[in-house]
Write an enzyme that holds these catalytic residues in place. Structure first.
Site, PDB file in Angstrom:
ATOM      1  N   GLY A 138       0.834  -1.204   0.000  1.00 42.56           N
ATOM      2  CA  GLY A 138       0.000   0.000   0.000  1.00 42.56           C
ATOM      3  C   GLY A 138       0.863   1.246   0.000  1.00 42.56           C
ATOM      4  O   GLY A 138       2.027   1.204  -0.417  1.00 42.56           O
ATOM      5  N   CYS A 150       0.691  -0.059  -9.253  1.00 42.95           N
ATOM      6  CA  CYS A 150       1.880   0.468  -8.561  1.00 42.95           C
ATOM      7  C   CYS A 150       3.087   0.570  -9.478  1.00 42.95           C
ATOM      8  O   CYS A 150       3.907   1.463  -9.316  1.00 42.95           O
ATOM      9  CB  CYS A 150       2.210  -0.403  -7.355  1.00 42.95           C
ATOM     10  SG  CYS A 150       2.476  -2.122  -7.792  1.00 42.95           S
ATOM     11  N   GLU A 164       5.658  -3.237   0.592  1.00 41.19           N
ATOM     12  CA  GLU A 164       5.573  -3.114  -0.867  1.00 41.19           C
ATOM     13  C   GLU A 164       4.844  -1.808  -1.143  1.00 41.19           C
ATOM     14  O   GLU A 164       3.619  -1.739  -1.063  1.00 41.19           O
ATOM     15  CB  GLU A 164       4.796  -4.316  -1.446  1.00 41.19           C
ATOM     16  CG  GLU A 164       5.496  -5.652  -1.269  1.00 41.19           C
ATOM     17  CD  GLU A 164       6.633  -5.859  -2.273  1.00 41.19           C
ATOM     18  OE1 GLU A 164       6.655  -5.186  -3.307  1.00 41.19           O
ATOM     19  OE2 GLU A 164       7.498  -6.712  -1.994  1.00 41.19           O
ATOM     20  N   VAL A 172       0.787   4.755   5.424  1.00 39.37           N
ATOM     21  CA  VAL A 172       0.347   3.617   6.248  1.00 39.37           C
ATOM     22  C   VAL A 172       1.527   2.657   6.476  1.00 39.37           C
ATOM     23  O   VAL A 172       1.643   2.047   7.537  1.00 39.37           O
ATOM     24  CB  VAL A 172      -0.870   2.907   5.609  1.00 39.37           C
ATOM     25  CG1 VAL A 172      -1.265   1.681   6.425  1.00 39.37           C
ATOM     26  CG2 VAL A 172      -2.044   3.872   5.510  1.00 39.37           C
ATOM     27  N   GLY A 173       2.429   2.595   5.498  1.00 38.59           N
ATOM     28  CA  GLY A 173       3.636   1.762   5.670  1.00 38.59           C
ATOM     29  C   GLY A 173       4.387   2.146   6.943  1.00 38.59           C
ATOM     30  O   GLY A 173       4.871   1.288   7.682  1.00 38.59           O
TER      31      GLY A 173
HETATM   32  P1  NAD Z   1      -5.383   0.854   0.802  1.00 36.06           P
HETATM   33  O1  NAD Z   1      -5.994   2.169   1.143  1.00 36.06           O
HETATM   34  O2  NAD Z   1      -6.271  -0.267   0.432  1.00 36.06           O
HETATM   35  O3  NAD Z   1      -4.455   0.450   2.042  1.00 36.06           O
HETATM   36  C1  NAD Z   1      -3.706  -0.735   2.105  1.00 36.06           C
HETATM   37  C2  NAD Z   1      -4.020  -1.453   3.404  1.00 36.06           C
HETATM   38  O4  NAD Z   1      -3.747  -0.603   4.505  1.00 36.06           O
HETATM   39  C3  NAD Z   1      -5.489  -1.837   3.515  1.00 36.06           C
HETATM   40  O5  NAD Z   1      -5.561  -3.167   3.981  1.00 36.06           O
HETATM   41  C4  NAD Z   1      -6.059  -0.827   4.498  1.00 36.06           C
HETATM   42  O6  NAD Z   1      -7.125  -1.337   5.246  1.00 36.06           O
HETATM   43  C5  NAD Z   1      -4.874  -0.549   5.397  1.00 36.06           C
HETATM   44  N1  NAD Z   1      -4.931   0.791   6.005  1.00 36.06           N
HETATM   45  C6  NAD Z   1      -5.310   1.956   5.414  1.00 36.06           C
HETATM   46  N2  NAD Z   1      -5.200   2.984   6.283  1.00 36.06           N
HETATM   47  C7  NAD Z   1      -4.734   2.457   7.451  1.00 36.06           C
HETATM   48  C8  NAD Z   1      -4.407   3.008   8.745  1.00 36.06           C
HETATM   49  N3  NAD Z   1      -4.514   4.312   8.995  1.00 36.06           N
HETATM   50  N4  NAD Z   1      -3.951   2.161   9.712  1.00 36.06           N
HETATM   51  C9  NAD Z   1      -3.825   0.844   9.444  1.00 36.06           C
HETATM   52  N5  NAD Z   1      -4.129   0.269   8.252  1.00 36.06           N
HETATM   53  C10 NAD Z   1      -4.573   1.057   7.273  1.00 36.06           C
HETATM   54  O7  NAD Z   1      -4.369   0.989  -0.411  1.00 36.06           O
HETATM   55  P2  NAD Z   1      -3.507   2.257  -0.844  1.00 36.06           P
HETATM   56  O8  NAD Z   1      -2.468   2.548   0.155  1.00 36.06           O
HETATM   57  O9  NAD Z   1      -4.370   3.376  -1.321  1.00 36.06           O
HETATM   58  O10 NAD Z   1      -2.840   1.582  -2.132  1.00 36.06           O
HETATM   59  C11 NAD Z   1      -2.262   2.340  -3.108  1.00 36.06           C
HETATM   60  C12 NAD Z   1      -0.773   2.495  -2.840  1.00 36.06           C
HETATM   61  O11 NAD Z   1      -0.179   1.210  -2.761  1.00 36.06           O
HETATM   62  C13 NAD Z   1      -0.039   3.209  -3.959  1.00 36.06           C
HETATM   63  O12 NAD Z   1       0.946   4.024  -3.400  1.00 36.06           O
HETATM   64  C14 NAD Z   1       0.601   2.065  -4.722  1.00 36.06           C
HETATM   65  O13 NAD Z   1       1.751   2.418  -5.456  1.00 36.06           O
HETATM   66  C15 NAD Z   1       0.922   1.113  -3.634  1.00 36.06           C
HETATM   67  N6  NAD Z   1       0.969  -0.239  -4.164  1.00 36.06           N
HETATM   68  C16 NAD Z   1       2.141  -0.902  -4.126  1.00 36.06           C
HETATM   69  C17 NAD Z   1       2.215  -2.177  -4.656  1.00 36.06           C
HETATM   70  C18 NAD Z   1       3.484  -2.965  -4.635  1.00 36.06           C
HETATM   71  O14 NAD Z   1       3.401  -4.152  -4.884  1.00 36.06           O
HETATM   72  N7  NAD Z   1       4.632  -2.381  -4.354  1.00 36.06           N
HETATM   73  C19 NAD Z   1       1.081  -2.751  -5.205  1.00 36.06           C
HETATM   74  C20 NAD Z   1      -0.101  -2.037  -5.210  1.00 36.06           C
HETATM   75  C21 NAD Z   1      -0.158  -0.788  -4.677  1.00 36.06           C
END
Ligand code: NAD
Length: 473
Positions: free
Chosen positions: A204, A260, A226, A208-209
């Site tokens: 994600g 991504c 990731e 959040v990471g």
């Molecule tokens: P998302 O909003 O679905 O979040 C990912 C996870 O984090 C979910 O399970 C969500 O419930 C959890 N989450 C969200 N907010 C949170 C919080 N405050 N506390 C705890 N958990 C929380 O997805 P996203 O982040 O919008 O995804 C898009 C991003 O992910 C982009 O930056 C994209 O580049 C990246 N991405 C990376 C890859 C990779 O493989 N490297 C793949 C897909 C997406």
């Protein structure tokens, strides 16, 4: 970087810290029985996951269509088929990957044998995002199961149909005492993150990471992150612009740019900046027709929030093609922007949508500096006929992955690791790399008690022992 700070909880969930603790305790009890460690269990689970993907293809495709407007073909190629291949690759190599690996022993320790074995980590948490909500939930799950772990899987609440489908169907196929699917948003995820896991695998955004990594630090839990970033597509003069444009358009506008590893922007060297514009326009027309809103192969934006963010970027350059949008259907046309200022909004954060800016630089030196002055991207793409340029881009830049002549397919080579570096993430997976991620590689030494060759190393250190040891080391 996407800075989502949602707080709403899943409507039907009362998944508190107590429930989270119960779930983890239940899975740990399963792990302690030792059954997930056996090769037979691991293979059974992978075969069951494969059956889920092939028998419930219609359920999965419907969910992906409901969440993201994905076409059946795209769902198959990018999610279901991809996963089936990953499972087959894993099943065909698992015996070999799990075999103890012999390591040579230095003469000073002879006679002895040394080798490594792969231990499962225990109970792991996988948190997945919404953009490839099946692939990015199940690809890490394949690795976690192959490595013999119990798993809590937390799909993204922003792809609710897919999250519901995984919650309903996975327990019917997989060992329900070893794999728990937990639906929910921030409160539920926060409750999960309070628990001690043996690994957390998060896909994600980087905001959040950081939350995940901070939570993991409390228990000294290792993490794989990731993440995303701005992946450039460098174009050098002398390349076949029509083919490059088609490949960039395919990589960029699949899933309406919500990928991504999609090329985030074109970094055009010299005259290619102007020259590629008509080719990009033509490639979009070829793939999605004169009105992409009517194409069954063109997706929609996941949420109003993302739609509003993306439409706010449309004025950051001269529109070469696209620009149309409709909030009611969350449609944004495949859009190419030229004359883009590197300091404008569209060049600040990862776009993660169907907007493709073209930034011009005079030469390869300037392109390399442009890349290196920014966060390390998840992927770097380059279209060039020059071997020297390929060598320079390989050795003078850093990115999660690097692909010449084609975007995104680095993911589809099962022998290659997939992961970021710096702001684009840490750790890697796919194929044998997933097994490494979800295992502890344990070192083992076996030295017979007779003869006791170690006598020379025991004190007291006489001058003779000193001489022998210095010669041997
Ligand atoms: P998302 O909003 O679905 O979040 C990912 C996870 O984090 C979910 O399970 C969500 O419930 C959890 N989450 C969200 N907010 C949170 C919080 N405050 N506390 C705890 N958990 C929380 O997805 P996203 O982040 O919008 O995804 C898009 C991003 O992910 C982009 O930056 C994209 O580049 C990246 N991405 C990376 C890859 C990779 O493989 N490297 C793949 C897909 C997406």
């Amino acid at each position: 970087m996407n800075t989502d700070t949602r707080t709403d909880s899943h409507p039907e969930s009362a998944f508190t810290a107590d429930r989270a603790a119960e779930t983890v305790t239940r899975l740990r009890a399963t792990f302690d029985t030792g059954r997930t460690k056996t090769l037979a269990w691991r293979k059974e689970q992978l075969q069951a996951l494969r059956r889920f993907l092939t028998e419930r293809q219609d359920v999965i495709e419907e969910a992906l269509h409901a969440d993201l407007g994905k076409s059946g073909t795209e769902s198959y190629v990018m999610e279901i088929g991809f996963l089936v291949k990953e499972i087959d690759h894993t099943l065909s190599h698992l015996d070999r990957w799990l075999r103890p690996r012999k390591v040579s022993v230095p003469m000073t320790l002879a006679p002895a044998r040394a080798w490594t074995v792969r231990d499962p980590l225990g109970t792991v948490l996988i948190m997945s995002p919404w953009n490839y909500p099946v692939n990015l939930a199940l690809a890490p799950l394949i690795g976690a199961l192959a490595a013999g772990n119990c798993v809590v899987l937390k799909p993204s609440e922003l792809a609710p149909a897919t999250s519901a489908a995984l919650t309903l169907w996975l327990p019917r196929y997989l060992d329900p005492q070893a794999v728990a699917v937990v639906e929910g948003a921030v409160p539920e995820t926060t409750a999960l993150l309070e628990q001690r896991f043996d690994h957390i695998f998060y896909t994600g955004n980087g905001v959040v990471g950081r939350i995940v990594m901070a939570a993991a630090a409390r228990h000294l839990t290792p993490v794989t992150l990731e993440l995303g970033g701005k992946s450039p597509a460098v174009i050098e003069p002398g390349t076949d612009l029509a083919t490059a444009a088609r490949r960039i358009v395919w990589g960029k506008f699949t899933n309406a740019g919500q990928t991504c590893v999609a090329p985030d922007y074109v970094l055009a060297i010299g005259e290619t900046g102007a020259a590629i514009e008509p080719h990009l326009t033509e490639a979009i027309r070829e793939m999605y027709g004169a009105d992409p809103a009517r194409s069954e192969d063109y997706g929609r934006i996941i949420s109003d929030r993302q739609f509003d963010r993306l439409t706010g970027l449309l004025a950051d350059g001269r529109t070469v093609t696209g620009g149309d949008h409709d909030r009611a259907t969350r449609y944004i046309a495949p859009t190419v922007l030229a004359d883009v200022d590197p300091d404008s909004g569209v060049m600040r954060d990862e776009i993660f949508g169907p907007v493709l800016p073209i930034v011009r630089v005079p030469d390869l030196d300037a392109a390399i500096s442009f890349i290196n002055e920014r966060d390390k991207p998840l992927a770097l793409y380059a279209f060039t006929a020059s071997k020297l340029s390929k060598r320079r881009l390989t050795s003078e830049t850093s990115s999660g992955g690097l692909a010449f002549g084609v975007p995104t397919v680095q993911l589809a080579v099962p022998g290659l690791p997939f992961g970021g570096v710096g702001e684009s993430g840490m750790g890697r997976y796919h194929g044998s790399y997933s097994l490494d991620t979800f295992s502890h590689i344990k070192s083992v030494v076996d030295k017979p008690l007779k003869p006791d060759t170690l006598r020379v190393i025991y004190p007291p250190y006489t001058s003779r022992k000193d001489r022998v040891l210095r010669r041997m080391m």
